[in-house]
Design a protein around this motif. Structure first.
Motif, PDB file in Angstrom:
ATOM      1  N   ASN A 220       1.664  -0.471  -1.675  1.00 42.14           N
ATOM      2  CA  ASN A 220       1.031  -1.553  -1.359  1.00 42.14           C
ATOM      3  C   ASN A 220      -0.088  -0.516  -0.554  1.00 42.14           C
ATOM      4  O   ASN A 220      -1.225  -0.759  -0.845  1.00 42.14           O
ATOM      5  CB  ASN A 220       0.991  -2.354   0.085  1.00 42.14           C
ATOM      6  CG  ASN A 220       2.772  -3.544  -0.592  1.00 42.14           C
ATOM      7  OD1 ASN A 220       1.875  -3.525  -1.634  1.00 42.14           O
ATOM      8  ND2 ASN A 220       2.848  -3.570   0.318  1.00 42.14           N
ATOM      9  N   ARG A 221      -0.110   0.431  -0.058  1.00 42.58           N
ATOM     10  CA  ARG A 221      -1.211   1.558   0.597  1.00 42.58           C
ATOM     11  C   ARG A 221      -2.189   1.544  -0.668  1.00 42.58           C
ATOM     12  O   ARG A 221      -2.794   2.498  -0.757  1.00 42.58           O
ATOM     13  CB  ARG A 221      -0.531   2.601   1.602  1.00 42.58           C
ATOM     14  CG  ARG A 221      -0.222   2.283   2.827  1.00 42.58           C
ATOM     15  CD  ARG A 221       0.074   3.141   3.569  1.00 42.58           C
ATOM     16  NE  ARG A 221       1.105   2.167   4.784  1.00 42.58           N
ATOM     17  CZ  ARG A 221       1.184   3.061   5.754  1.00 42.58           C
ATOM     18  NH1 ARG A 221       1.713   4.359   5.631  1.00 42.58           N
ATOM     19  NH2 ARG A 221       1.832   2.581   6.464  1.00 42.58           N
ATOM     20  N   GLU A 222      -1.726   2.313  -1.410  1.00 41.94           N
ATOM     21  CA  GLU A 222      -1.638   3.008  -2.586  1.00 41.94           C
ATOM     22  C   GLU A 222      -2.649   2.191  -3.534  1.00 41.94           C
ATOM     23  O   GLU A 222      -3.346   2.593  -3.899  1.00 41.94           O
ATOM     24  CB  GLU A 222      -0.688   3.606  -3.829  1.00 41.94           C
ATOM     25  CG  GLU A 222      -1.510   4.104  -5.381  1.00 41.94           C
ATOM     26  CD  GLU A 222       0.483   5.206  -5.677  1.00 41.94           C
ATOM     27  OE1 GLU A 222       0.491   3.669  -6.974  1.00 41.94           O
ATOM     28  OE2 GLU A 222       0.563   5.578  -5.770  1.00 41.94           O
ATOM     29  N   ASN A 223      -2.557   0.581  -3.491  1.00 41.62           N
ATOM     30  CA  ASN A 223      -3.523   0.037  -4.217  1.00 41.62           C
ATOM     31  C   ASN A 223      -4.095  -0.305  -3.458  1.00 41.62           C
ATOM     32  O   ASN A 223      -5.259  -0.369  -4.012  1.00 41.62           O
ATOM     33  CB  ASN A 223      -2.545  -1.497  -4.638  1.00 41.62           C
ATOM     34  CG  ASN A 223      -0.782  -1.358  -5.318  1.00 41.62           C
ATOM     35  OD1 ASN A 223      -1.169  -0.253  -6.596  1.00 41.62           O
ATOM     36  ND2 ASN A 223      -0.481  -2.380  -5.319  1.00 41.62           N
TER      37      ASN A 223
ATOM     38  N   GLU B 146      -8.278   0.165  -4.931  1.00 41.79           N
ATOM     39  CA  GLU B 146      -8.883  -0.806  -5.044  1.00 41.79           C
ATOM     40  C   GLU B 146      -9.919  -0.333  -4.436  1.00 41.79           C
ATOM     41  O   GLU B 146     -11.483  -0.929  -4.825  1.00 41.79           O
ATOM     42  CB  GLU B 146      -8.116  -2.147  -4.073  1.00 41.79           C
ATOM     43  CG  GLU B 146      -9.874  -3.349  -4.668  1.00 41.79           C
ATOM     44  CD  GLU B 146      -8.368  -4.447  -4.253  1.00 41.79           C
ATOM     45  OE1 GLU B 146      -8.968  -5.402  -3.892  1.00 41.79           O
ATOM     46  OE2 GLU B 146      -7.157  -4.580  -3.947  1.00 41.79           O
ATOM     47  N   ALA B 147      -9.830   0.336  -3.245  1.00 45.06           N
ATOM     48  CA  ALA B 147     -11.175   0.754  -2.188  1.00 45.06           C
ATOM     49  C   ALA B 147     -11.797   2.319  -3.264  1.00 45.06           C
ATOM     50  O   ALA B 147     -13.395   1.413  -2.730  1.00 45.06           O
ATOM     51  CB  ALA B 147     -10.751   1.618  -1.077  1.00 45.06           C
ATOM     52  N   LEU B 148     -11.734   2.777  -3.893  1.00 39.11           N
ATOM     53  CA  LEU B 148     -12.690   3.790  -4.793  1.00 39.11           C
ATOM     54  C   LEU B 148     -13.636   3.344  -5.487  1.00 39.11           C
ATOM     55  O   LEU B 148     -14.027   4.056  -4.712  1.00 39.11           O
ATOM     56  CB  LEU B 148     -11.479   4.396  -5.516  1.00 39.11           C
ATOM     57  CG  LEU B 148     -11.805   5.928  -6.519  1.00 39.11           C
ATOM     58  CD1 LEU B 148     -12.844   6.667  -4.990  1.00 39.11           C
ATOM     59  CD2 LEU B 148     -10.621   7.019  -7.414  1.00 39.11           C
TER      60      LEU B 148
ATOM     61  N   PHE C  96     -14.385  -3.152   1.291  1.00 43.38           N
ATOM     62  CA  PHE C  96     -13.736  -2.586   0.065  1.00 43.38           C
ATOM     63  C   PHE C  96     -12.600  -3.482  -0.683  1.00 43.38           C
ATOM     64  O   PHE C  96     -11.864  -2.759  -1.417  1.00 43.38           O
ATOM     65  CB  PHE C  96     -13.422  -1.254   0.651  1.00 43.38           C
ATOM     66  CG  PHE C  96     -14.288  -0.637   1.255  1.00 43.38           C
ATOM     67  CD1 PHE C  96     -15.651  -0.445   1.011  1.00 43.38           C
ATOM     68  CD2 PHE C  96     -15.101   0.241   2.465  1.00 43.38           C
ATOM     69  CE1 PHE C  96     -15.594   1.180   1.337  1.00 43.38           C
ATOM     70  CE2 PHE C  96     -14.860   0.610   3.159  1.00 43.38           C
ATOM     71  CZ  PHE C  96     -16.008   1.503   1.766  1.00 43.38           C
ATOM     72  N   THR C  97     -12.574  -4.551  -0.712  1.00 42.38           N
ATOM     73  CA  THR C  97     -11.591  -5.108  -1.478  1.00 42.38           C
ATOM     74  C   THR C  97     -12.847  -6.083  -1.961  1.00 42.38           C
ATOM     75  O   THR C  97     -13.270  -6.503  -2.123  1.00 42.38           O
ATOM     76  CB  THR C  97     -10.855  -6.368  -0.832  1.00 42.38           C
ATOM     77  OG1 THR C  97     -11.310  -6.973  -0.022  1.00 42.38           O
ATOM     78  CG2 THR C  97     -10.084  -5.003   0.564  1.00 42.38           C
TER      79      THR C  97
END
Length: 296
Positions: free
Chosen positions: A6-9, A13-15, A284-285
């Motif tokens: 989840n943290r990775e996703n 998504e924010a990048l 960021f989402t």
């Protein structure tokens, strides 16, 4: 394992948003309800500092109505209002200056600097950042009779010179702006903080304007949070003001967003600043959490 995924996703998504908004000016306005809530102000400042660290140029505009009212009551001065509008006499404007510039502004700057980031407190009077003209008499209906009421030391922005803010952001400061302006004769005028934020966003060529308030955004039914409107065009925003869907303190927020977007700000957002990391979630989402206003 799921938590890591989840943290990775979230980071993935924010990048693209971090890349897109790098180097952009973001104007963030939050009101007096957030300022007096220690947990809310702490969280919102952390969000703003993160924006700074990922390469954006945040500019803060703050209000302070509830704190002004509290201080007036403590001093035995009864706040006066007509049709929901505060009458700002000579004593009230002095209290407003003391609270907005001497108390709230200083408090926000101190909290930012405690996190190791440079900040500077300004009002519209500094470097003639924004000048204002005294508002004309307001037409109100009292007991069925229309009257014109002088609101006192209340102003409307006439001119903005963003040079001082631009210098500060280029030198890695986060400017914190109080909505006290200088009038034509040198008097202090209290200006609506939503209007200040909208005008500054335009003059600074900001990529985004964010209005952090104590509600989730624009609601079709103010008593039902599930009726949040996630996206509005300018045309739709004007329509819901006319039909009464938007009322009270939300009207100047929506109007400021409309004006900013009309003048070139890409998108404006109205979010609940009392929710943890609401600014980061909105920017960021993909889904966001509030109401986004855009041109089309």
């Amino acid at each position: 394992m799921d938590t890591g995924l989840n943290r990775e996703n979230i980071l993935i998504e924010a990048l693209p948003y971090i890349k897109r908004f790098h180097g952009s000016t973001i104007v963030i306005k939050f009101g007096g309800h957030i300022v007096i809530d220690e947990e809310s102000i702490k969280n919102i400042i952390k969000d703003i500092i993160l924006l700074k660290y990922v390469g954006m140029k945040p500019v803060i505009v703050h209000g302070g109505g509830p704190e002004i009212t509290r201080v007036m009551n403590e001093m035995g001065i009864k706040p006066k209002s007509v049709d929901g509008l505060r009458i700002t006499d000579e004593k009230t404007i002095e209290i407003a200056r003391m609270v907005l510039i001497g108390n709230i502004n200083t408090k926000i700057v101190s909290k930012i600097e405690k996190e190791g980031v440079k900040s500077i407190g300004l009002s519209g009077k500094d470097g003639k950042l924004f000048t204002a003209r005294k508002k004309g008499k307001k037409k109100v209906e009292i007991e069925g009779e229309e009257k014109k009421i002088d609101l006192g030391y209340v102003g409307e922005i006439e001119n903005v010179d963003p040079e001082l803010i631009e210098i500060m952001t280029e030198r890695s400061y986060i400017p914190v702006i109080s909505p006290i302006a200088i009038g034509q004769t040198g008097i202090s005028l209290n200006v609506n903080a939503d209007s200040v934020a909208g005008r500054l966003a335009h003059e600074l060529n900001a990529r985004k304007l964010i209005m952090a308030t104590n509600v989730d955004g624009v609601l079709k039914d103010p008593s039902d949070k599930s009726t949040l409107i996630s996206e509005l065009s300018i045309k739709e925003s004007k329509s819901i003001i006319r039909d009464g869907t938007v009322e009270g303190g939300m009207i100047p927020k929506v109007k400021a967003c409309i004006n900013a977007v009309n003048k070139g700000v890409k998108k404006a957002h109205i979010i609940n600043g009392e929710k943890n990391h609401s600014i980061l979630l909105e920017i960021f989402t993909d889904e966001g959490i509030g109401t986004m206003i855009k041109k089309n």
